[in-house]
Motif scaffolding. Sequence first.
Motif, PDB file in Angstrom:
ATOM      1  N   PRO A  36       0.809  -1.218   0.000  1.00 37.26           N
ATOM      2  CA  PRO A  36       0.000   0.000   0.000  1.00 37.26           C
ATOM      3  C   PRO A  36       0.839   1.263   0.000  1.00 37.26           C
ATOM      4  O   PRO A  36       2.037   1.242   0.281  1.00 37.26           O
ATOM      5  CB  PRO A  36      -0.760  -0.119   1.321  1.00 37.26           C
ATOM      6  N   THR A  37       0.177   2.373  -0.314  1.00 38.43           N
ATOM      7  CA  THR A  37       0.703   3.686   0.017  1.00 38.43           C
ATOM      8  C   THR A  37       0.296   3.979   1.452  1.00 38.43           C
ATOM      9  O   THR A  37      -0.892   3.998   1.770  1.00 38.43           O
ATOM     10  CB  THR A  37       0.123   4.764  -0.917  1.00 38.43           C
ATOM     11  N   ILE A  38       1.280   4.157   2.341  1.00 37.80           N
ATOM     12  CA  ILE A  38       0.988   4.386   3.756  1.00 37.80           C
ATOM     13  C   ILE A  38       1.062   5.880   4.039  1.00 37.80           C
ATOM     14  O   ILE A  38       2.062   6.531   3.748  1.00 37.80           O
ATOM     15  CB  ILE A  38       1.958   3.609   4.654  1.00 37.80           C
ATOM     16  N   VAL A  39      -0.012   6.408   4.593  1.00 41.25           N
ATOM     17  CA  VAL A  39      -0.123   7.835   4.910  1.00 41.25           C
ATOM     18  C   VAL A  39      -0.099   7.983   6.422  1.00 41.25           C
ATOM     19  O   VAL A  39      -0.937   7.399   7.124  1.00 41.25           O
ATOM     20  CB  VAL A  39      -1.414   8.437   4.336  1.00 41.25           C
ATOM     21  N   ALA A  40       0.852   8.750   6.929  1.00 40.44           N
ATOM     22  CA  ALA A  40       1.005   8.925   8.376  1.00 40.44           C
ATOM     23  C   ALA A  40      -0.012   9.925   8.897  1.00 40.44           C
ATOM     24  O   ALA A  40      -0.029  11.084   8.479  1.00 40.44           O
ATOM     25  CB  ALA A  40       2.417   9.399   8.695  1.00 40.44           C
ATOM     26  N   ALA A  41      -0.869   9.469   9.807  1.00 40.26           N
ATOM     27  CA  ALA A  41      -1.788  10.368  10.509  1.00 40.26           C
ATOM     28  C   ALA A  41      -1.068  10.863  11.752  1.00 40.26           C
ATOM     29  O   ALA A  41      -1.239  10.346  12.855  1.00 40.26           O
ATOM     30  CB  ALA A  41      -3.073   9.641  10.869  1.00 40.26           C
ATOM     31  N   ASP A  42      -0.233  11.873  11.547  1.00 42.83           N
ATOM     32  CA  ASP A  42       0.606  12.354  12.644  1.00 42.83           C
ATOM     33  C   ASP A  42       0.093  13.705  13.131  1.00 42.83           C
ATOM     34  O   ASP A  42      -1.000  14.133  12.790  1.00 42.83           O
ATOM     35  CB  ASP A  42       2.071  12.428  12.204  1.00 42.83           C
ATOM     36  N   GLY A  43       0.870  14.380  13.920  1.00 47.80           N
ATOM     37  CA  GLY A  43       0.492  15.684  14.417  1.00 47.80           C
ATOM     38  C   GLY A  43      -0.350  15.596  15.671  1.00 47.80           C
ATOM     39  O   GLY A  43      -0.626  14.516  16.196  1.00 47.80           O
ATOM     40  N   PRO A  44      -0.789  16.747  16.168  1.00 47.35           N
ATOM     41  CA  PRO A  44      -1.482  16.791  17.464  1.00 47.35           C
ATOM     42  C   PRO A  44      -2.903  16.260  17.432  1.00 47.35           C
ATOM     43  O   PRO A  44      -3.474  15.977  18.488  1.00 47.35           O
ATOM     44  CB  PRO A  44      -1.462  18.286  17.816  1.00 47.35           C
ATOM     45  N   ASP A  45      -3.513  16.151  16.245  1.00 44.26           N
ATOM     46  CA  ASP A  45      -4.897  15.686  16.159  1.00 44.26           C
ATOM     47  C   ASP A  45      -5.038  14.730  14.972  1.00 44.26           C
ATOM     48  O   ASP A  45      -5.541  15.106  13.913  1.00 44.26           O
ATOM     49  CB  ASP A  45      -5.858  16.867  16.010  1.00 44.26           C
ATOM     50  N   PRO A  46      -4.588  13.475  15.128  1.00 41.85           N
ATOM     51  CA  PRO A  46      -4.645  12.540  13.998  1.00 41.85           C
ATOM     52  C   PRO A  46      -6.065  12.247  13.534  1.00 41.85           C
ATOM     53  O   PRO A  46      -6.269  11.923  12.365  1.00 41.85           O
ATOM     54  CB  PRO A  46      -3.954  11.287  14.537  1.00 41.85           C
ATOM     55  N   GLY A  50      -6.313  20.543  14.614  1.00 39.37           N
ATOM     56  CA  GLY A  50      -7.152  20.368  15.790  1.00 39.37           C
ATOM     57  C   GLY A  50      -7.537  21.664  16.461  1.00 39.37           C
ATOM     58  O   GLY A  50      -8.458  21.683  17.285  1.00 39.37           O
ATOM     59  N   ASP A  51      -6.858  22.765  16.122  1.00 34.35           N
ATOM     60  CA  ASP A  51      -7.180  24.047  16.744  1.00 34.35           C
ATOM     61  C   ASP A  51      -8.490  24.597  16.196  1.00 34.35           C
ATOM     62  O   ASP A  51      -8.694  24.636  14.972  1.00 34.35           O
ATOM     63  CB  ASP A  51      -6.076  25.075  16.471  1.00 34.35           C
ATOM     64  N   PRO A  52      -9.385  25.043  17.057  1.00 32.26           N
ATOM     65  CA  PRO A  52     -10.584  25.733  16.572  1.00 32.26           C
ATOM     66  C   PRO A  52     -10.206  27.088  16.004  1.00 32.26           C
ATOM     67  O   PRO A  52      -9.231  27.716  16.445  1.00 32.26           O
ATOM     68  CB  PRO A  52     -11.452  25.868  17.824  1.00 32.26           C
ATOM     69  N   VAL A  53     -10.954  27.539  14.996  1.00 35.23           N
ATOM     70  CA  VAL A  53     -10.682  28.823  14.364  1.00 35.23           C
ATOM     71  C   VAL A  53     -11.955  29.669  14.475  1.00 35.23           C
ATOM     72  O   VAL A  53     -12.967  29.359  13.850  1.00 35.23           O
ATOM     73  CB  VAL A  53     -10.271  28.656  12.892  1.00 35.23           C
ATOM     74  N   SER A  54     -11.877  30.723  15.273  1.00 36.41           N
ATOM     75  CA  SER A  54     -12.994  31.636  15.428  1.00 36.41           C
ATOM     76  C   SER A  54     -12.977  32.616  14.259  1.00 36.41           C
ATOM     77  O   SER A  54     -12.010  33.354  14.065  1.00 36.41           O
ATOM     78  CB  SER A  54     -12.891  32.387  16.753  1.00 36.41           C
ATOM     79  N   VAL A  55     -14.039  32.593  13.437  1.00 37.65           N
ATOM     80  CA  VAL A  55     -14.129  33.464  12.265  1.00 37.65           C
ATOM     81  C   VAL A  55     -15.457  34.205  12.326  1.00 37.65           C
ATOM     82  O   VAL A  55     -16.511  33.579  12.417  1.00 37.65           O
ATOM     83  CB  VAL A  55     -14.038  32.662  10.948  1.00 37.65           C
ATOM     84  N   SER A  56     -15.410  35.519  12.278  1.00 40.94           N
ATOM     85  CA  SER A  56     -16.629  36.325  12.257  1.00 40.94           C
ATOM     86  C   SER A  56     -16.519  37.368  11.166  1.00 40.94           C
ATOM     87  O   SER A  56     -15.441  37.936  10.928  1.00 40.94           O
ATOM     88  CB  SER A  56     -16.855  37.004  13.606  1.00 40.94           C
ATOM     89  N   VAL A  57     -17.627  37.604  10.450  1.00 43.78           N
ATOM     90  CA  VAL A  57     -17.626  38.577   9.361  1.00 43.78           C
ATOM     91  C   VAL A  57     -17.514  39.972   9.959  1.00 43.78           C
ATOM     92  O   VAL A  57     -18.330  40.372  10.795  1.00 43.78           O
ATOM     93  CB  VAL A  57     -18.891  38.443   8.503  1.00 43.78           C
ATOM     94  N   ALA A  58     -16.470  40.692   9.540  1.00 42.75           N
ATOM     95  CA  ALA A  58     -16.234  42.022  10.082  1.00 42.75           C
ATOM     96  C   ALA A  58     -16.982  43.091   9.304  1.00 42.75           C
ATOM     97  O   ALA A  58     -17.568  44.011   9.851  1.00 42.75           O
ATOM     98  CB  ALA A  58     -14.727  42.328  10.077  1.00 42.75           C
ATOM     99  N   GLU A  59     -16.953  42.995   7.984  1.00 39.77           N
ATOM    100  CA  GLU A  59     -17.654  43.966   7.147  1.00 39.77           C
ATOM    101  C   GLU A  59     -17.734  43.411   5.735  1.00 39.77           C
ATOM    102  O   GLU A  59     -17.111  42.409   5.407  1.00 39.77           O
ATOM    103  CB  GLU A  59     -16.887  45.293   7.147  1.00 39.77           C
TER     104      GLU A  59
END
Length: 266
Positions: A31-41, A254-263
């Motif tokens: 197979p092609t093996i894909v690493a699920a690494d990082g802080p939020d696999p 894994g980090d939440p991203v707070s996005v609000s429409v400014a204008e």
Amino acid sequence: MYPITYITDCFDGNARARLSTRIGALFGQSPTIVAADGPDPETFAALTLLDCLLATSALGEDGHPTITLLNIAPRDGVWPNGVPFGYFWYGEHLVATTFNARVLSLVRRELGIDRVYVTDIREAVTAAGFPPAEIDKIAGTQFRSLWYLPLLAKWVADGRTVPAVETAVPELDDEDPVVAVVDNFGNCKLDRDLGLAPGDVVTVAQSKDVTCYPHLTAVPRNSPGIIPGSSGTGFTELVIRGGSAASAFGLQPGDPVSVSVAEKVA
């Protein structure tokens, strides 16, 4: 011969060697093996699985069936010896996976995959006719994604009957968007389309105003932008053209991203 992709959080050199050899012995190709690494696999795996399945469409021809294996199996004590494994089909494409609600959340939401055939390892291996000593080994091993998951994929691909229970994929609460993947350019791929239009100005992470652009080359050099990204079904992407959005905004998977429409820019 099926093209095989294996997304897994067991990706060290020793694990890759064993996975490649065992799958090669079963399927005649590695197979092609894909690493699920990082802080939020789990989040990484969810978007990568969705992208793999979406990549099988719009080929301009019939194409070939594929097999995707996915293993993200935290030993959280909820299930004996880890979460169970199951499988589902997306058209002609087979996915054999751990039954993990976060990992399956995006294919549930975007592709309507709301059922998985969940198996019990001991029951499945017994039904396949393995001798008792091998049944105990496969059912009790720490490395179930090596000893069992490739067998499950092979049996299902070959059309063999595998004892399984059709099980609903839990629907998770619609939380704030999160960074699913940070690519090698530092672009932050979110786990959804935020429904923004070019010209919208949004406040990201309560700190910086960022303009939405139609595509990457429209973003001024060395400036941040929000664009329809390359992943998912046009999921929103936070970028810096010529730089790393992840570094500039201090974001990781894994980090939440707070996005609000400014204008709205006329």
